[in-house]
Design a protein around this motif. Structure first.
Motif, PDB file in Angstrom:
ATOM      1  N   TRP A  58       0.842  -1.200   0.000  1.00  0.00           N
ATOM      2  CA  TRP A  58       0.000   0.000   0.000  1.00  0.00           C
ATOM      3  C   TRP A  58       0.875   1.246   0.000  1.00  0.00           C
ATOM      4  O   TRP A  58       0.661   2.178  -0.784  1.00  0.00           O
ATOM      5  N   GLU A  59       1.831   1.272   0.904  1.00  0.00           N
ATOM      6  CA  GLU A  59       2.670   2.456   1.068  1.00  0.00           C
ATOM      7  C   GLU A  59       3.506   2.746  -0.177  1.00  0.00           C
ATOM      8  O   GLU A  59       3.664   3.907  -0.572  1.00  0.00           O
ATOM      9  N   ILE A  60       3.999   1.692  -0.811  1.00  0.00           N
ATOM     10  CA  ILE A  60       4.774   1.873  -2.046  1.00  0.00           C
ATOM     11  C   ILE A  60       3.888   2.427  -3.157  1.00  0.00           C
ATOM     12  O   ILE A  60       4.283   3.352  -3.886  1.00  0.00           O
ATOM     13  N   ALA A  61       2.694   1.885  -3.305  1.00  0.00           N
ATOM     14  CA  ALA A  61       1.764   2.361  -4.341  1.00  0.00           C
ATOM     15  C   ALA A  61       1.357   3.813  -4.070  1.00  0.00           C
ATOM     16  O   ALA A  61       1.325   4.638  -4.993  1.00  0.00           O
ATOM     17  N   ILE A  62       1.062   4.123  -2.808  1.00  0.00           N
ATOM     18  CA  ILE A  62       0.692   5.503  -2.449  1.00  0.00           C
ATOM     19  C   ILE A  62       1.850   6.445  -2.722  1.00  0.00           C
ATOM     20  O   ILE A  62       1.661   7.517  -3.307  1.00  0.00           O
ATOM     21  N   PHE A  63       3.062   6.039  -2.334  1.00  0.00           N
ATOM     22  CA  PHE A  63       4.237   6.883  -2.595  1.00  0.00           C
ATOM     23  C   PHE A  63       4.394   7.155  -4.090  1.00  0.00           C
ATOM     24  O   PHE A  63       4.594   8.298  -4.501  1.00  0.00           O
ATOM     25  N   HIS A  64       4.304   6.105  -4.900  1.00  0.00           N
ATOM     26  CA  HIS A  64       4.503   6.280  -6.340  1.00  0.00           C
ATOM     27  C   HIS A  64       3.476   7.234  -6.937  1.00  0.00           C
ATOM     28  O   HIS A  64       3.829   8.151  -7.687  1.00  0.00           O
ATOM     29  N   LEU A  96      -6.449   5.521  -3.050  1.00  0.00           N
ATOM     30  CA  LEU A  96      -5.573   4.602  -2.327  1.00  0.00           C
ATOM     31  C   LEU A  96      -5.562   4.889  -0.832  1.00  0.00           C
ATOM     32  O   LEU A  96      -5.672   3.970  -0.017  1.00  0.00           O
ATOM     33  N   LEU A  97      -5.427   6.155  -0.474  1.00  0.00           N
ATOM     34  CA  LEU A  97      -5.428   6.509   0.949  1.00  0.00           C
ATOM     35  C   LEU A  97      -6.761   6.151   1.607  1.00  0.00           C
ATOM     36  O   LEU A  97      -6.785   5.636   2.728  1.00  0.00           O
ATOM     37  N   THR A  98      -7.845   6.408   0.913  1.00  0.00           N
ATOM     38  CA  THR A  98      -9.166   6.085   1.449  1.00  0.00           C
ATOM     39  C   THR A  98      -9.300   4.576   1.664  1.00  0.00           C
ATOM     40  O   THR A  98      -9.719   4.127   2.738  1.00  0.00           O
ATOM     41  N   ALA A  99      -8.939   3.794   0.670  1.00  0.00           N
ATOM     42  CA  ALA A  99      -9.029   2.336   0.788  1.00  0.00           C
ATOM     43  C   ALA A  99      -8.087   1.825   1.879  1.00  0.00           C
ATOM     44  O   ALA A  99      -8.449   0.932   2.650  1.00  0.00           O
ATOM     45  N   TYR A 100      -6.901   2.381   1.956  1.00  0.00           N
ATOM     46  CA  TYR A 100      -5.902   1.990   2.964  1.00  0.00           C
ATOM     47  C   TYR A 100      -6.460   2.197   4.369  1.00  0.00           C
ATOM     48  O   TYR A 100      -6.346   1.321   5.228  1.00  0.00           O
ATOM     49  N   LEU A 101      -7.082   3.334   4.574  1.00  0.00           N
ATOM     50  CA  LEU A 101      -7.632   3.635   5.896  1.00  0.00           C
ATOM     51  C   LEU A 101      -8.900   2.829   6.185  1.00  0.00           C
ATOM     52  O   LEU A 101      -9.074   2.293   7.284  1.00  0.00           O
ATOM     53  N   LEU A 102      -9.795   2.733   5.205  1.00  0.00           N
ATOM     54  CA  LEU A 102     -11.054   2.018   5.420  1.00  0.00           C
ATOM     55  C   LEU A 102     -10.858   0.518   5.638  1.00  0.00           C
ATOM     56  O   LEU A 102     -11.618  -0.111   6.374  1.00  0.00           O
ATOM     57  N   GLY A 104      -8.215  -0.744   6.998  1.00  0.00           N
ATOM     58  CA  GLY A 104      -7.345  -0.956   8.163  1.00  0.00           C
ATOM     59  C   GLY A 104      -6.036  -1.629   7.792  1.00  0.00           C
ATOM     60  O   GLY A 104      -5.399  -2.276   8.627  1.00  0.00           O
ATOM     61  N   SER A 105      -5.612  -1.478   6.553  1.00  0.00           N
ATOM     62  CA  SER A 105      -4.413  -2.164   6.074  1.00  0.00           C
ATOM     63  C   SER A 105      -3.133  -1.702   6.763  1.00  0.00           C
ATOM     64  O   SER A 105      -2.133  -2.407   6.751  1.00  0.00           O
TER      65      SER A 105
END
Length: 124
Positions: A58-64, A96-102, A104-105
């Motif tokens: 998740w973090e890598i995809a969000i960063f990119h 991505l941020l929304t899905a990551y938070l929702l 709980g990843s």
């Protein structure tokens, strides 16, 4: 995430036109971009199926996507398609941020602390 995976897959198939019309100097960049669509399609599909299983993805995809959006914003005055890239990648950052938070990843990082004792006075 499934929509993102399908969108990236569609972008892959529509990207062949850029390959066929690229100059020899631009060809490697277009190939990099084309294969990147397949990579992100796979990443988005994996995250859709098991969002909590992939520590760091998740973090890598969000960063990119964030790095691309910021870069595109900076390049808007000089690059023809930069505004389009800024919009698309900016939307992807939000999704991505929304899905990551929702989902709980962010809790998937706990895998590194499993089995460790929280008692600092425990014998070693």
């Amino acid at each position: 995430m499934i929509v993102g995976a399908v969108s990236a897959l569609i972008a892959f198939f529509t990207g062949f036109e850029n390959i066929s019309s690229s100059s020899s100097e631009q060809l490697i960049v277009e190939l990099w971009r084309l294969f990147g669509f397949i990579v992100f399609s796979g990443i988005f599909a994996l995250l859709a199926l098991k969002p909590e299983q992939y520590v760091g993805i998740w973090e890598i995809a969000i960063f990119h996507k964030l790095a691309m959006a910021i870069s595109a914003i900076v390049l808007i005055p000089n690059v023809e398609d930069a505004i389009y890239i800024a919009i698309v990648d900016g939307i992807l950052v939000i999704l991505l941020l929304t899905a990551y938070l929702l989902t709980g990843s962010y809790t998937s990082w706990r895998v590194f602390t499993r089995g460790k004792s929280n008692n600092r006075n425990a014998p070693v």
